[in-house]
Write an enzyme that holds these catalytic residues in place. Structure first.
Site, PDB file in Angstrom:
ATOM      1  CG  ASP A 303      -0.374  -0.059   2.693  1.00  0.00           C
ATOM      2  OD1 ASP A 303       1.087  -0.721   2.428  1.00  0.00           O
ATOM      3  OD2 ASP A 303      -0.703   0.153   3.546  1.00  0.00           O
ATOM      4  CD  GLU A 386       9.341  -1.402  10.889  1.00  0.00           C
ATOM      5  OE1 GLU A 386       9.008  -1.931  12.439  1.00  0.00           O
ATOM      6  OE2 GLU A 386       8.450  -1.488  10.602  1.00  0.00           O
TER       7      GLU A 386
HETATM    8  C1  UGA Z   1       3.104  -0.250   8.928  1.00  0.00           C
HETATM    9  C2  UGA Z   1       4.327  -0.976   8.572  1.00  0.00           C
HETATM   10  O1  UGA Z   1       4.788   0.809   7.472  1.00  0.00           O
HETATM   11  C3  UGA Z   1       4.459  -2.615   8.270  1.00  0.00           C
HETATM   12  O2  UGA Z   1       5.679  -2.559   7.758  1.00  0.00           O
HETATM   13  C4  UGA Z   1       4.989  -2.991   9.451  1.00  0.00           C
HETATM   14  O3  UGA Z   1       4.346  -3.948   8.991  1.00  0.00           O
HETATM   15  C5  UGA Z   1       3.123  -2.748   9.861  1.00  0.00           C
HETATM   16  O4  UGA Z   1       3.227  -1.111   9.939  1.00  0.00           O
HETATM   17  C6  UGA Z   1       3.516  -3.427  11.541  1.00  0.00           C
HETATM   18  O5  UGA Z   1       4.375  -3.171  12.210  1.00  0.00           O
HETATM   19  O6  UGA Z   1       2.341  -4.105  11.734  1.00  0.00           O
HETATM   20  P1  UGA Z   1       0.796  -0.404   8.107  1.00  0.00           P
HETATM   21  O7  UGA Z   1       0.422   0.386   7.268  1.00  0.00           O
HETATM   22  O8  UGA Z   1      -0.017   0.578   9.585  1.00  0.00           O
HETATM   23  O9  UGA Z   1       2.690  -0.234   8.005  1.00  0.00           O
HETATM   24  O10 UGA Z   1       0.472  -1.945   7.995  1.00  0.00           O
HETATM   25  P2  UGA Z   1      -0.858  -2.503   6.738  1.00  0.00           P
HETATM   26  O11 UGA Z   1       0.184  -1.822   5.702  1.00  0.00           O
HETATM   27  O12 UGA Z   1      -1.702  -2.723   7.441  1.00  0.00           O
HETATM   28  O13 UGA Z   1       0.453  -3.685   6.787  1.00  0.00           O
HETATM   29  C7  UGA Z   1       1.365  -4.133   6.093  1.00  0.00           C
HETATM   30  C8  UGA Z   1       2.526  -4.855   5.332  1.00  0.00           C
HETATM   31  O14 UGA Z   1       1.876  -6.482   5.317  1.00  0.00           O
HETATM   32  C9  UGA Z   1       1.342  -4.638   4.225  1.00  0.00           C
HETATM   33  O15 UGA Z   1       1.813  -4.732   2.570  1.00  0.00           O
HETATM   34  C10 UGA Z   1       0.011  -5.468   4.074  1.00  0.00           C
HETATM   35  O16 UGA Z   1      -0.492  -5.949   2.979  1.00  0.00           O
HETATM   36  C11 UGA Z   1       0.561  -6.789   4.741  1.00  0.00           C
HETATM   37  N1  UGA Z   1      -0.640  -7.178   5.815  1.00  0.00           N
HETATM   38  C12 UGA Z   1      -0.822  -6.954   6.583  1.00  0.00           C
HETATM   39  C13 UGA Z   1      -0.324  -8.951   6.452  1.00  0.00           C
HETATM   40  O17 UGA Z   1       0.208  -9.731   5.438  1.00  0.00           O
HETATM   41  N2  UGA Z   1      -1.142  -9.755   6.426  1.00  0.00           N
HETATM   42  C14 UGA Z   1      -1.915  -8.748   7.505  1.00  0.00           C
HETATM   43  O18 UGA Z   1      -2.931  -9.428   8.268  1.00  0.00           O
HETATM   44  C15 UGA Z   1      -1.917  -7.735   7.205  1.00  0.00           C
HETATM   45 MN    MN Z   2       0.712   0.218   4.767  1.00  0.00          MN
END
Ligand code: UGA
Ligand code: MN
Length: 477
Positions: A303, A386
């Protein structure tokens, strides 16, 4: 990738590590206890320091002392036996005094033999053993009295803040589909062959099923389409392969691997859950299993928004490069503080004890460098992914290569897409045939996880003509 491979590599360690290594390999008294193989002596790259200071002797002995201490005490502390001080009863359980308490915090799947194996086969630099010690120390509240002081001083590790769920990389790794051929003829107005010599960027994208998944991947693909020498690792957090994604990825012509790597169910209901961790771990495992030790690794969420310049900046990463990420939390930014071309600290509104308070999209790693760290890991620890990943590859401040005009430009944005529930369209199935487009359209939406069609739930499908709602039978029969 086999551990034998890692040993065969010539590591490019930091100057500090290198000194440790050279000291050990040159000091006759200590080679017996803490010897490093001669292949561990770094060549070129960061400059060799042959001039040994008077301190060397002391430092060398300290390293040997730490090693011996860890071999004995760490094992004893983890209840692995070998301690002559254990009482009979304690030995029976394989536990020392501290361990009776420690076991209470130890997860059932903790594999103590990994640590034992690590300590016994220890041939690497002090950074590795320090990391491992810290990780286990914090997880199990292990007291390591003799080495603790030194390690604490070096890394100021707060075990209360870091109850790390450390485990070896053993994700279920399933490849749904893969196409490593680059079908793109031109990239950024130049033929593909013009880019033949560039190091490959392994762009790891965790993704998961929700209504926005396909649009996110489509948008990201259209950025990546411009990037030469890129291997897209799309790691999907779900139980079965989504064929729609395979078809989509094939259409772009970008070399890709579509992995399936679901989050372990025990984390699924945690709040916050470790998002994207199982998938990134699977990608790390893929890189290791395929012995991919050339090129650059970047974790690019599905995203975010990526400037094409980012890819030129990270491609020549020697060890670890870093740069600011826009739209992070309260400050709207997170990234390194740079003085005189060197990273000296970090600006991020959430520190929480993190030594490397950076976003996942704010760094890139050279794979040859990473290959030196067989315990590379990304624990299931929300918020600390990270930090712990970067610690698992022995990062030190002076190794960090600032990018983006000394961290003044924003080349990646932490954009977030508003998430909505799956759409529901109420329409009798008798109208979902080829008399209109609706059958195929609604099937596609279902396959993409965007909307589902129901016979009797939700709002009736509103079909209109000339500004007026029409009965389904009039338009679709
Ligand atoms: C932030 C950071 O930018 C992420 O790299 C980090 O993993 C995340 O916080 C975290 O620590 O939880 P954020 O925008 O809050 O990102 O989180 P998401 O974009 O919802 O998820 C990060 C990535 O994991 C995305 O590429 C999403 O597609 C993936 N994801 C999310 C999964 O593979 N499974 C899930 O259940 C949720
Ligand atoms: Mn995100």
């Amino acid at each position: 990738m086999s551990s034998a491979h890692y040993q065969a590599l010539e590591p490019q360690t930091s100057d500090e590590d290198n000194e440790d290594i050279e000291r050990r390999s040159h000091h006759p008294r200590c080679t017996a206890t803490a010897s490093a193989p001669s292949s561990m002596v770094r060549k070129g790259g960061v400059g060799r320091r042959r001039c040994l200071l008077p301190l060397v002797g002391g430092a060398l002995c300290f390293i040997a002392f730490c090693y011996l201490t860890l071999s004995g005490e760490t094992r004893s502390a983890l209840g692995l036996g070998g301690s002559t001080e254990d009482s009979e009863e304690e030995s029976h359980h394989g536990l020392g005094k501290q361990q009776v308490q420690l076991m209470e915090t130890q997860p059932a799947d903790f594999d103590a033999s990994r640590l034992q194996e690590f300590v016994e086969n220890y041939e690497g630099n002090t950074t590795e053993i320090t990391q491992e010690t810290e990780l286990y120390e914090s997880e199990f509240k292990i007291e390591l009295p003799k080495v603790k002081k030194k390690f604490r001083r070096r890394h100021r590790f707060n075990s209360k803040l870091h109850s790390i769920h450390f485990r070896p990389l053993n994700e279920s790794l399933h490849i749904c589909s893969e196409n490593l051929e680059d079908h793109r003829q031109f990239l950024q107005d130049k033929p593909r062959s013009d880019y033949g010599q560039l190091p490959v960027i392994y762009f790891v994208t965790p993704t998961y099923p929700r209504r926005e998944q396909i649009p996110e991947l489509t948008r990201l693909a259209h950025t990546l389409l411009h990037i030469p020498r890129l291997h897209w690792l799309v790691a999907d957090d779900q139980e079965k392969c989504n064929n729609f994604i395979d078809t989509l990825l094939n259409r772009f012509g970008i070399p890709f691997t579509h992995l399936m790597s679901p989050m372990p169910s025990k984390f699924r209901n945690e709040k916050p859950a470790p998002r994207g961790v199982a998938n990134r771990r699977a990608a790390l495992q893929y890189l290791r299993q395929h012995n991919l030790t050339n090129g650059v690794l970047y974790f690019g969420d599905d995203d975010n928004t990526y400037d094409l310049q980012l890819f030129s900046e990270i491609r020549n990463t020697q060890r670890v490069s870093m740069f600011p990420v826009g739209l992070i939390a309260d400050y709207g930014v997170s990234g390194p503080v740079v003085r005189k071309g060197k990273v000296v600290a970090f600006l991020d509104s959430w520190v929480a004890g993190r030594r490397w308070p950076v976003d996942m999209a704010g760094f890139a790693v050279n794979l040859e460098y990473m290959a030196q760290y067989p315990y590379v890991n990304m624990p299931y620890k929300p918020g600390y992914e990270e930090d712990l990943f970067l610690r698992s590859i022995g990062l030190k401040m002076d190794m960090i290569e600032p990018r983006g005009n000394n961290c003044t430009d924003i080349l990646v944005w932490h954009t977030q897409t508003k998430s909505k529930k799956l759409g529901m369209i109420r329409l009798e199935s008798k109208y979902l045939d080829d008399r209109s487009n609706l059958g195929a359209l609604l099937l596609n939406l279902k396959l993409m996880g965007v909307a589902s069609t129901t016979e009797n739930e939700g709002r009736n499908a509103l079909i209109s003509k000339n500004g007026k709602e029409k009965p389904h039978s009039i338009i679709l029969s």
